[in-house]
Design an enzyme around this catalytic site. Structure first.
Site, PDB file in Angstrom:
ATOM      1  N   GLU A 133      13.571 -15.151  -0.791  1.00  0.00           N
ATOM      2  CA  GLU A 133      13.871 -16.349   0.013  1.00  0.00           C
ATOM      3  C   GLU A 133      12.918 -17.484  -0.345  1.00  0.00           C
ATOM      4  O   GLU A 133      13.221 -18.645  -0.153  1.00  0.00           O
ATOM      5  CB  GLU A 133      13.655 -16.044   1.504  1.00  0.00           C
ATOM      6  N   ASP A 136       0.836  -1.201   0.000  1.00  0.00           N
ATOM      7  CA  ASP A 136       0.000   0.000   0.000  1.00  0.00           C
ATOM      8  C   ASP A 136       0.874   1.256   0.000  1.00  0.00           C
ATOM      9  O   ASP A 136       1.866   1.334   0.742  1.00  0.00           O
ATOM     10  CB  ASP A 136      -0.872  -0.032   1.273  1.00  0.00           C
TER      11      ASP A 136
HETATM   12  C1  BGC Z   1      -5.660   2.397  -0.121  1.00  0.00           C
HETATM   13  C2  BGC Z   1      -6.756   3.253   0.419  1.00  0.00           C
HETATM   14  C3  BGC Z   1      -6.315   3.770   1.762  1.00  0.00           C
HETATM   15  C4  BGC Z   1      -4.950   4.480   1.664  1.00  0.00           C
HETATM   16  C5  BGC Z   1      -4.350   4.682   3.001  1.00  0.00           C
HETATM   17  C6  BGC Z   1      -4.552   3.389  -0.296  1.00  0.00           C
HETATM   18  O1  BGC Z   1      -4.082   3.744  -1.366  1.00  0.00           O
HETATM   19  O2  BGC Z   1      -5.961   1.765  -1.318  1.00  0.00           O
HETATM   20  O3  BGC Z   1      -7.969   2.573   0.509  1.00  0.00           O
HETATM   21  O4  BGC Z   1      -7.253   4.683   2.255  1.00  0.00           O
HETATM   22  O5  BGC Z   1      -4.026   3.718   0.945  1.00  0.00           O
HETATM   23  O6  BGC Z   1      -3.902   3.474   3.499  1.00  0.00           O
END
Ligand code: BGC
Length: 531
Positions: free
Chosen positions: A252, A199
């Protein structure tokens, strides 16, 4: 090509809205397990599940307070293990989200960090003194609204948060933080996970001098975040050192991979920066199509492909048209007039692209964006900025399984977001029974992608054709495939003299292949095997 993820189709599951097996209105892990046959029968290679970790749910799971536990709303670790086992039995790989950039303010790491300036985790987050006049250290703005700094009275310092104030940013430069995050990745990889979706990778590190961002000349944005250029708050190259460590951990275990989420103005260039070396991340989720808005033309859809083919520098692309943060594609690109033929058209492009493909739950049904009334909104961004931004609830409403069941078969009780009537009309049971449904088209195209190396692995050559056509050839030694898309609501003819079509592989209704031209009804898709 040996790596399974190259050319694979990944089905994105938003756990809260997929299937509620336990009947409390919120989708859960046992619900996903129950529906694995549906996913496997689509013909996809993998599932990616958005966060199901323990969380106060301020950002619906992207605010994690325990990275190695399942939130009770979604089930238990035992439920997770069953899900992975059943997915693997069906030949489906499992990808999970890793939120490394930030965590919840309820996370014990942050509770300790904010308790004093000299505790063991004092430097695990980004803390800064106030300016002499008490104001925040710089002008950085958070994405959901308001400054990206919040004052903490105990430490008498500001902490950085790019998203909600309850999502403090981790200090990724700190090697102890890196160790802890790598332990988290190892925990899940050891449980059988095949891939990680990282993310907000471009938010991992920022300018160590904390200089102001310059203003954006275009001041028309509704949120201050977009009134500045993000030159200082994101994308510091120090992120690469951590990504290299993560990559080494993934290496790994053979067959594991990671996809980086990189969302910003120049998605292709940045995607390449994070992925263009064998010791970096395998691929980045390209936002070009997710940002594209309005009644798109063939040329607009061609641009991201051209930019990548010319500037990808050998990095591997990943594409998505819809996800849990962006209005659903058919509504975004065709507005209120969006219909099933648009859904099939855009699937006919997505599933034919070179790269790894991300298909968002409901995209295979041609679901339009839901119109969620203010009183039902859940997304903090939507509530803060209503009615100026639509927020993300409209793409997160529950999956419609059975048209005539309460809540379209998603749950036996009131779901956390309403199921719109227009979605029940496109429920899975109806589409399974109907020939020519979006779902049946999606399955056919996915089966072809699995079967034909040209579609899965082949090179992509854009053809120089006029509006309203987008056409390209996927080339492979085992046979080339021509993809023709009529990106318009009018019938049109594409001249093809000199091209030998051996056999049509996929045609929407009414397409006619002549020796000189292809006759295409509105929104037609034609995938053709070439001689
Ligand atoms: C996720 C979102 C989230 C954000 C903060 C992103 O890009 O896809 O849904 O709100 O990251 O974690």
């Amino acid at each position: 090509m040996s790596e399974w993820w190259k050319g694979a189709v990944v089905y994105q599951v938003y756990p809260r809205s997929f299937y509620d097996q336990r009947g409390d209105g919120i989708g859960d892990l046992p619900g996903i397990t129950d529906k694995l046959d549906y996913i496997a029968n689509l013909g996809v290679d993998a599932i990616w599940m958005c966060p199901f970790f323990r969380s106060p749910m301020k950002d619906f799971g992207y605010d994690v307070c325990d990275f190695t536990d399942v939130d009770p709303q979604f089930g238990s670790i035992a439920d997770f293990d069953v899900l992975v086992e059943r997915a693997h039995e069906r030949g489906l790989k499992v990808i999970i989200d890793q939120v490394n950039s930030h965590c919840s303010d309820q996370m014990p790491w942050f509770v300790e960090s904010r308790s004093s300036r000299d505790n063991a985790k004092a430097d695990w987050f980004i803390w800064k003194d106030a300016k002499p006049d008490g104001s925040p250290p710089n002008n950085w703005q958070s994405i959901f609204g308001g400054p990206s700094w919040t004052w903490d009275t105990r430490r008498r310092q500001y902490y950085l948060h790019n998203f909600l104030a309850s999502q403090p940013d981790l200090n990724i430069r700190n090697t102890e933080v890196q160790d802890a995050l790598i332990d988290v990745a190892r925990f899940w990889l050891n449980r059988g996970v095949d891939g990680l979706r990282l993310d907000a990778v471009n938010f991992y590190t920022c300018d160590p001098e904390f200089s102001d961002n310059p203003p954006n000349e275009d001041q028309s944005a509704v949120k201050p975040y977009y009134m500045q250029l993000h030159e200082k708050d994101i994308n510091h190259p120090d992120t690469l050192a951590f990504l290299r460590r993560l990559r080494a951990e993934l290496d790994e275990k053979p067959g594991r991979f990671a996809v980086a989420e990189v969302f910003e103005e120049n998605p292709t260039g940045r995607s390449v920066d994070y992925t263009n070396a064998p010791d970096l991340i395998h691929t980045a989720y390209n936002f070009s199509y997710l940002y594209l808005d309005g009644k798109v033309t063939a040329e607009e859809l061609r641009v991201p492909i051209r930019i990548w083919e010319e500037g990808g520098k050998g990095a591997w692309p990943s594409w998505a048209f819809s996800n849990h943060d962006t209005p659903r594609v058919i509504t975004r690109w065709r507005g209120a007039t969006a219909n099933e033929s648009h859904a099939t058209l855009f699937l006919g492009l997505l599933i034919a692209l070179r790269g790894t493909i991300f298909l968002y739950q409901g995209e295979e049904l041609g679901l339009p964006q839901s119109d969620v009334a203010f009183e039902f909104l859940q997304d903090p961004e939507a509530i803060t900025n209503w009615p100026e931004t639509l927020g993300r609830d409209g793409c997160r409403t529950p999956m419609p399984w059975r048209a005539n069941a309460p809540f379209a078969g998603f749950s036996t009780s009131d779901p956390w977001l309403p199921v719109p009537a227009a979605h029940a009309e496109r429920a899975i049971d109806l589409q399974e029974a109907a020939t020519g449904s979006v779902l049946s088209h999606a399955r056919k195209m996915l089966a072809l992608r699995k079967d034909r190396l040209a579609l899965r692995e082949g090179a992509l050559e854009l053809l120089d054709v006029d509006e309203p056509f987008l056409a390209f050839i996927r080339r492979h030694d085992s046979g080339d495939i021509l993809v023709v898309l009529n990106i318009s609501d009018q019938s049109a003819h594409l001249p093809i003299s000199g091209t030998t079509v051996v056999k049509p592989l996929f045609l929407t209704q009414g397409v006619e292949i002549g020796s000189e031209q292809i006759t295409c009804p509105p929104n037609a898709v034609a995938w053709l095997e070439l001689g």
